[in-house]
Design an enzyme around this catalytic site. Structure first.
Site, PDB file in Angstrom:
ATOM      1  N   GLY A   1       0.789  -1.227   0.000  1.00 62.99           N
ATOM      2  CA  GLY A   1       0.000   0.000   0.000  1.00 62.99           C
ATOM      3  C   GLY A   1       0.820   1.274   0.000  1.00 62.99           C
ATOM      4  O   GLY A   1       0.353   2.306   0.477  1.00 62.99           O
ATOM      5  N   SER A   2       2.030   1.232  -0.589  1.00 60.92           N
ATOM      6  CA  SER A   2       2.836   2.459  -0.578  1.00 60.92           C
ATOM      7  C   SER A   2       2.232   3.537  -1.479  1.00 60.92           C
ATOM      8  O   SER A   2       2.338   4.726  -1.179  1.00 60.92           O
ATOM      9  CB  SER A   2       4.291   2.176  -0.944  1.00 60.92           C
ATOM     10  OG  SER A   2       4.410   1.786  -2.289  1.00 60.92           O
TER      11      SER A   2
ATOM     12  N   THR B   1     -10.888  -0.117 -17.664  1.00 56.05           N
ATOM     13  CA  THR B   1     -11.963  -0.649 -18.506  1.00 56.05           C
ATOM     14  C   THR B   1     -12.031  -2.154 -18.252  1.00 56.05           C
ATOM     15  O   THR B   1     -11.227  -2.700 -17.482  1.00 56.05           O
ATOM     16  CB  THR B   1     -11.680  -0.394 -19.995  1.00 56.05           C
ATOM     17  OG1 THR B   1     -10.495  -1.122 -20.356  1.00 56.05           O
ATOM     18  CG2 THR B   1     -11.484   1.082 -20.277  1.00 56.05           C
TER      19      THR B   1
ATOM     20  N   GLN C   1       8.694   6.825  -8.616  1.00 55.62           N
ATOM     21  CA  GLN C   1       7.960   7.677  -9.567  1.00 55.62           C
ATOM     22  C   GLN C   1       6.454   7.490  -9.419  1.00 55.62           C
ATOM     23  O   GLN C   1       5.685   8.433  -9.572  1.00 55.62           O
ATOM     24  CB  GLN C   1       8.387   7.358 -11.008  1.00 55.62           C
ATOM     25  CG  GLN C   1       9.831   7.693 -11.292  1.00 55.62           C
ATOM     26  CD  GLN C   1      10.135   9.167 -11.050  1.00 55.62           C
ATOM     27  OE1 GLN C   1       9.420  10.035 -11.535  1.00 55.62           O
ATOM     28  NE2 GLN C   1      11.170   9.437 -10.275  1.00 55.62           N
TER      29      GLN C   1
ATOM     30  N   HIS D   1      -0.229   1.025 -13.059  1.00 60.12           N
ATOM     31  CA  HIS D   1       0.379  -0.205 -13.548  1.00 60.12           C
ATOM     32  C   HIS D   1       1.878   0.041 -13.735  1.00 60.12           C
ATOM     33  O   HIS D   1       2.267   1.067 -14.287  1.00 60.12           O
ATOM     34  CB  HIS D   1      -0.271  -0.613 -14.873  1.00 60.12           C
ATOM     35  CG  HIS D   1       0.282  -1.878 -15.430  1.00 60.12           C
ATOM     36  ND1 HIS D   1      -0.043  -3.117 -14.905  1.00 60.12           N
ATOM     37  CD2 HIS D   1       1.163  -2.105 -16.426  1.00 60.12           C
ATOM     38  CE1 HIS D   1       0.619  -4.050 -15.572  1.00 60.12           C
ATOM     39  NE2 HIS D   1       1.352  -3.469 -16.502  1.00 60.12           N
TER      40      HIS D   1
ATOM     41  N   MET E   1      -4.535  -6.531  -6.661  1.00 62.24           N
ATOM     42  CA  MET E   1      -4.128  -7.579  -7.602  1.00 62.24           C
ATOM     43  C   MET E   1      -5.273  -8.540  -7.925  1.00 62.24           C
ATOM     44  O   MET E   1      -5.157  -9.760  -7.749  1.00 62.24           O
ATOM     45  CB  MET E   1      -2.910  -8.323  -7.043  1.00 62.24           C
ATOM     46  CG  MET E   1      -1.739  -7.414  -6.716  1.00 62.24           C
ATOM     47  SD  MET E   1      -1.180  -6.399  -8.083  1.00 62.24           S
ATOM     48  CE  MET E   1      -0.165  -7.578  -8.957  1.00 62.24           C
TER      49      MET E   1
ATOM     50  N   GLU F   1     -11.117  -4.418 -20.077  1.00 58.49           N
ATOM     51  CA  GLU F   1      -9.930  -5.103 -20.594  1.00 58.49           C
ATOM     52  C   GLU F   1      -8.743  -4.815 -19.670  1.00 58.49           C
ATOM     53  O   GLU F   1      -8.483  -3.638 -19.343  1.00 58.49           O
ATOM     54  CB  GLU F   1      -9.623  -4.602 -22.009  1.00 58.49           C
ATOM     55  CG  GLU F   1      -8.729  -5.538 -22.785  1.00 58.49           C
ATOM     56  CD  GLU F   1      -8.506  -5.057 -24.220  1.00 58.49           C
ATOM     57  OE1 GLU F   1      -7.551  -5.522 -24.836  1.00 58.49           O
ATOM     58  OE2 GLU F   1      -9.276  -4.211 -24.687  1.00 58.49           O
ATOM     59  N   LEU F   2      -8.041  -5.859 -19.266  1.00 60.88           N
ATOM     60  CA  LEU F   2      -6.969  -5.730 -18.272  1.00 60.88           C
ATOM     61  C   LEU F   2      -5.882  -4.744 -18.725  1.00 60.88           C
ATOM     62  O   LEU F   2      -5.332  -4.876 -19.829  1.00 60.88           O
ATOM     63  CB  LEU F   2      -6.337  -7.108 -18.029  1.00 60.88           C
ATOM     64  CG  LEU F   2      -5.216  -7.151 -16.978  1.00 60.88           C
ATOM     65  CD1 LEU F   2      -5.780  -6.908 -15.587  1.00 60.88           C
ATOM     66  CD2 LEU F   2      -4.470  -8.480 -17.038  1.00 60.88           C
ATOM     67  N   ASP F   3      -5.557  -3.784 -17.850  1.00 65.17           N
ATOM     68  CA  ASP F   3      -4.476  -2.822 -18.077  1.00 65.17           C
ATOM     69  C   ASP F   3      -4.637  -2.046 -19.382  1.00 65.17           C
ATOM     70  O   ASP F   3      -3.651  -1.767 -20.083  1.00 65.17           O
ATOM     71  CB  ASP F   3      -3.109  -3.525 -18.008  1.00 65.17           C
ATOM     72  CG  ASP F   3      -2.865  -4.157 -16.647  1.00 65.17           C
ATOM     73  OD1 ASP F   3      -3.381  -3.617 -15.644  1.00 65.17           O
ATOM     74  OD2 ASP F   3      -2.191  -5.194 -16.574  1.00 65.17           O
TER      75      ASP F   3
HETATM   76  C1  GAR Z   1       2.981  -1.069  -7.590  1.00 64.84           C
HETATM   77  O1  GAR Z   1       4.218  -1.135  -8.246  1.00 64.84           O
HETATM   78  C2  GAR Z   1       1.842  -1.043  -8.580  1.00 64.84           C
HETATM   79  O2  GAR Z   1       2.144  -0.348  -9.759  1.00 64.84           O
HETATM   80  C3  GAR Z   1       1.689  -2.510  -8.863  1.00 64.84           C
HETATM   81  O3  GAR Z   1       1.869  -3.162  -7.631  1.00 64.84           O
HETATM   82  C4  GAR Z   1       2.726  -2.361  -6.816  1.00 64.84           C
HETATM   83  C5  GAR Z   1       1.991  -2.107  -5.523  1.00 64.84           C
HETATM   84  O4  GAR Z   1       2.815  -1.475  -4.591  1.00 64.84           O
HETATM   85  N1  GAR Z   1       0.410  -2.797  -9.427  1.00 64.84           N
HETATM   86  C6  GAR Z   1       0.164  -3.797 -10.252  1.00 64.84           C
HETATM   87  O5  GAR Z   1       1.009  -4.586 -10.600  1.00 64.84           O
HETATM   88  C7  GAR Z   1      -1.274  -3.867 -10.731  1.00 64.84           C
HETATM   89  N2  GAR Z   1      -1.392  -4.827 -11.776  1.00 64.84           N
HETATM   90  P1  GAR Z   1       2.172  -0.785  -3.325  1.00 64.84           P
HETATM   91  O6  GAR Z   1       1.240  -1.808  -2.676  1.00 64.84           O
HETATM   92  O7  GAR Z   1       3.337  -0.492  -2.440  1.00 64.84           O
HETATM   93  O8  GAR Z   1       1.442   0.451  -3.774  1.00 64.84           O
END
Ligand code: GAR
Length: 197
Positions: A12-13, A149, A181, A117, A98, A151-153
């Protein structure tokens, strides 16, 4: 007041970056918005502790308790919507959530559901984005904030940030570089979107 609900599955950062941004005075004043709740599909998600400590309501809808995606998404939708007095938050923010979402769930939040993503979409949708970028010899990698949407990603791109792929990079090193970033572009993109809705 516009309510935001953030969905997480793990650390959850990105959620924490958005919560911190929302705690700035100008956010509440200029955007008239607040993070109303953080909801996870995993009871042990680390990010839930951060949210609790920040005084934000939390919820858990454990996907393991459901027989189908439709049943899980219906329960998730009910949990999200109960955090808005109007029955549907202004914005639902996927932050390391996820799960693949059903078309019905996505339609319910059309125009108010966003994701981050860890790749420069449309390159590398799906999993293992950093290793795939390294394996392909990419010189640049990055992250994308986009509308969700069915459709994934896929979906309208709202923000992107690029970082170099350095010689000898591991997926972990590249992921960490991209993540810094992500923490910059996601709160900004959420704020921009809130101004429009
Ligand atoms: C992040 O890098 C995010 O972009 C990715 O998971 C990580 C979560 O980090 N998301 C995906 O891969 C979605 N398909 P976080 O829990 O520290 O925010």
């Amino acid at each position: 007041m516009k309510h935001i609900v953030i969905l997480i599955s793990g650390t959850g950062s990105n959620m924490a970056a958005i919560v911190r941004a929302a705690q700035q005075q100008h956010w509440a004043e200029r955007l008239n918005a607040r993070v109303a709740a953080v909801v996870s599909n995993r009871p042990g998600a680390k990010g839930l502790d951060f949210a609790r400590q920040a005084g934000i309501a939390t919820g858990v809808v454990d996907h393991q308790g459901f027989d189908s995606r439709e049943a899980f998404d219906a329960a998730l939708q009910a949990e999200i919507d109960r955090h808005d007095p109007g029955g549907r938050p202004a914005l639902v923010v996927l932050a390391g959530f996820m799960r693949i979402l059903t078309p019905g769930f996505v339609a319910h939040y059309a125009g108010r559901l966003v994701n981050i993503h860890p790749s420069l979409l449309p390159a590398f949708p799906g999993l293992h984005t950093h290793q795939r970028a390294i394996d392909e010899g990419c010189r640049l990698a990055g992250a994308t904030v986009h509308q969700v949407t069915a459709e994934l990603d896929h979906g309208q791109i709202l923000a992107q940030a690029a970082v170099p792929v350095l010689p000898g990079d591991t997926a972990e090193a590249l992921a960490a570089r991209v993540l810094t970033q992500e923490h910059l572009i996601y709160p900004r993109a959420v704020a921009e979107l809130l101004q429009k809705i």
